[in-house]
Each structure stands twice: as C-alpha cells, then as structure tokens.
Write a protein that holds these residues in place. Structure first.
Motif, mmCIF file in Angstrom:
data_model
loop_
_atom_site.group_PDB
_atom_site.id
_atom_site.type_symbol
_atom_site.label_atom_id
_atom_site.label_comp_id
_atom_site.label_asym_id
_atom_site.label_seq_id
_atom_site.Cartn_x
_atom_site.Cartn_y
_atom_site.Cartn_z
ATOM 1 N N HIS A 158 0.830 -1.207 0.000
ATOM 2 C CA HIS A 158 0.000 0.000 0.000
ATOM 3 C C HIS A 158 0.870 1.266 0.000
ATOM 4 O O HIS A 158 0.641 2.196 -0.786
ATOM 5 C CB HIS A 158 -0.941 -0.003 1.213
ATOM 6 N N ARG A 159 1.867 1.286 0.866
ATOM 7 C CA ARG A 159 2.781 2.436 0.946
ATOM 8 C C ARG A 159 3.500 2.644 -0.388
ATOM 9 O O ARG A 159 3.653 3.776 -0.858
ATOM 10 C CB ARG A 159 3.797 2.220 2.070
ATOM 11 N N THR A 160 3.916 1.560 -1.000
ATOM 12 C CA THR A 160 4.612 1.648 -2.286
ATOM 13 C C THR A 160 3.705 2.254 -3.349
ATOM 14 O O THR A 160 4.126 3.155 -4.086
ATOM 15 C CB THR A 160 5.089 0.250 -2.725
ATOM 16 N N LEU A 161 2.477 1.792 -3.415
ATOM 17 C CA LEU A 161 1.551 2.312 -4.421
ATOM 18 C C LEU A 161 1.223 3.780 -4.204
ATOM 19 O O LEU A 161 1.082 4.540 -5.163
ATOM 20 C CB LEU A 161 0.254 1.490 -4.419
ATOM 21 N N THR A 162 1.112 4.204 -2.954
ATOM 22 C CA THR A 162 0.686 5.580 -2.679
ATOM 23 C C THR A 162 1.834 6.577 -2.577
ATOM 24 O O THR A 162 1.638 7.760 -2.851
ATOM 25 C CB THR A 162 -0.153 5.647 -1.388
ATOM 26 N N GLU A 163 3.023 6.108 -2.197
ATOM 27 C CA GLU A 163 4.120 7.056 -1.954
ATOM 28 C C GLU A 163 5.252 7.008 -2.978
ATOM 29 O O GLU A 163 6.021 7.956 -3.074
ATOM 30 C CB GLU A 163 4.701 6.814 -0.556
ATOM 31 N N GLN B 172 1.972 6.122 -13.355
ATOM 32 C CA GLN B 172 2.501 4.809 -12.975
ATOM 33 C C GLN B 172 1.480 4.043 -12.140
ATOM 34 O O GLN B 172 1.209 2.871 -12.386
ATOM 35 C CB GLN B 172 3.799 4.975 -12.180
ATOM 36 N N ARG B 173 0.908 4.717 -11.164
ATOM 37 C CA ARG B 173 -0.080 4.086 -10.285
ATOM 38 C C ARG B 173 -1.319 3.669 -11.073
ATOM 39 O O ARG B 173 -1.831 2.564 -10.921
ATOM 40 C CB ARG B 173 -0.456 5.037 -9.145
ATOM 41 N N GLN B 174 -1.781 4.540 -11.962
ATOM 42 C CA GLN B 174 -2.975 4.238 -12.750
ATOM 43 C C GLN B 174 -2.748 3.013 -13.639
ATOM 44 O O GLN B 174 -3.624 2.148 -13.731
ATOM 45 C CB GLN B 174 -3.372 5.443 -13.601
ATOM 46 N N ILE B 175 -1.599 2.920 -14.250
ATOM 47 C CA ILE B 175 -1.297 1.767 -15.100
ATOM 48 C C ILE B 175 -1.302 0.484 -14.274
ATOM 49 O O ILE B 175 -1.947 -0.501 -14.651
ATOM 50 C CB ILE B 175 0.056 1.955 -15.830
ATOM 51 N N LEU B 176 -0.592 0.471 -13.163
ATOM 52 C CA LEU B 176 -0.518 -0.753 -12.359
ATOM 53 C C LEU B 176 -1.865 -1.103 -11.734
ATOM 54 O O LEU B 176 -2.226 -2.283 -11.672
ATOM 55 C CB LEU B 176 0.568 -0.632 -11.291
ATOM 56 N N ILE C 127 7.131 -0.811 -12.555
ATOM 57 C CA ILE C 127 7.443 -2.159 -12.061
ATOM 58 C C ILE C 127 8.795 -2.162 -11.353
ATOM 59 O O ILE C 127 8.934 -2.753 -10.281
ATOM 60 C CB ILE C 127 7.392 -3.181 -13.219
ATOM 61 N N ARG C 128 9.764 -1.472 -11.908
ATOM 62 C CA ARG C 128 11.090 -1.396 -11.266
ATOM 63 C C ARG C 128 11.014 -0.657 -9.933
ATOM 64 O O ARG C 128 11.663 -1.042 -8.967
ATOM 65 C CB ARG C 128 12.108 -0.734 -12.183
ATOM 66 N N LEU C 129 10.226 0.406 -9.875
ATOM 67 C CA LEU C 129 10.074 1.151 -8.621
ATOM 68 C C LEU C 129 9.404 0.292 -7.550
ATOM 69 O O LEU C 129 9.835 0.282 -6.397
ATOM 70 C CB LEU C 129 9.270 2.435 -8.851
ATOM 71 N N VAL C 130 8.352 -0.430 -7.927
ATOM 72 C CA VAL C 130 7.681 -1.318 -6.976
ATOM 73 C C VAL C 130 8.651 -2.388 -6.497
ATOM 74 O O VAL C 130 8.764 -2.657 -5.292
ATOM 75 C CB VAL C 130 6.420 -1.942 -7.601
#
Length: 119
Positions: free
Chosen positions: A60-65, A71-75, A109-112
């Motif tokens: 959750h933190r990864t997706l929001t921060e 990027q978030r919308q795509i994933l 994907i790399r950031l996640v």
C-alpha cells in the motif's frame, strides 16, 4: 545473487500486486471482526496475521508514496482491477502512445520491485 530480467521481474511484481487485492480484503475482514468483537469465523490453518499486515502495508505504501499518477494508474488498472484488461485499452484510455505506456509501466514495475526489496 540471481539477476532478474525484465520479464521475470514483471511476473513477480504482477503476482504480488494481484495478491495485494486479497491482502486488502483480509485486512478489512480482520478489522470488521475486531469491531464486532468476534475473533474468527472461518477455520484458520496458519496464523500469518503479522506477515499479512506487514505485506499489505508495504505494498500500500509503495503504491501511494512511490509511484506518480500515471505509474499508479497503469498498475492499478492492469493488476488491481476486477476484470482483465489489455495494455492497448489502458494506453488508449490514458491518451498515451504505446512507447510512452511501456516506458512508464516498466519504470513503475522497477520502482515497486525496488521499494518492496525484490531487487
């Protein structure tokens, strides 16, 4: 140390994001039970509550921060939606070119993977 190629990395991150949907519901269900004063209503084969909560919070933190809006919308649309969706549908809806879409998706994907310490 095993070095992952982009395809392997995408497969691992996609699996974790899809599992995140179940983790999110598990956290909501747990909170509902606590609010109701009930401890458990289904058989529990393993007590992994701590691991489940930590994994949920970290994703959750990864997706929001970590991710920007695109990027978030795509994933979210690709891996967290209810129905399967094709990449082309996503990038056309977002007004992106195919090349822009894949650059943003790969970066996300790399950031996640980095934030979750997969790589």
């Amino acid at each position: 140390m095993h070095h992952l190629n982009d395809r392997e990395l995408k497969k691992i991150v996609a699996a974790e994001l899809k599992f995140y949907k179940a983790l999110k519901v598990a956290m909501e269900n747990r909170n509902e039970l606590r609010e109701s004063g009930v401890s458990q209503i289904f058989p529990q084969l393993a007590n992994r509550e701590v691991e489940t909560e930590i994994k949920y919070k970290q994703i959750h933190r990864t997706l929001t921060e970590v991710l920007d809006h695109n990027q978030r919308q795509i994933l979210e649309r690709k891996y967290l939606g209810g129905d399967p969706i094709n990449d082309i549908e996503i990038y056309l809806d977002m007004g992106l070119t195919k090349d822009q879409f894949y650059v943003i998706k790969k970066e996300a994907i790399r950031l996640v993977a980095t934030a979750l310490r997969i790589i």
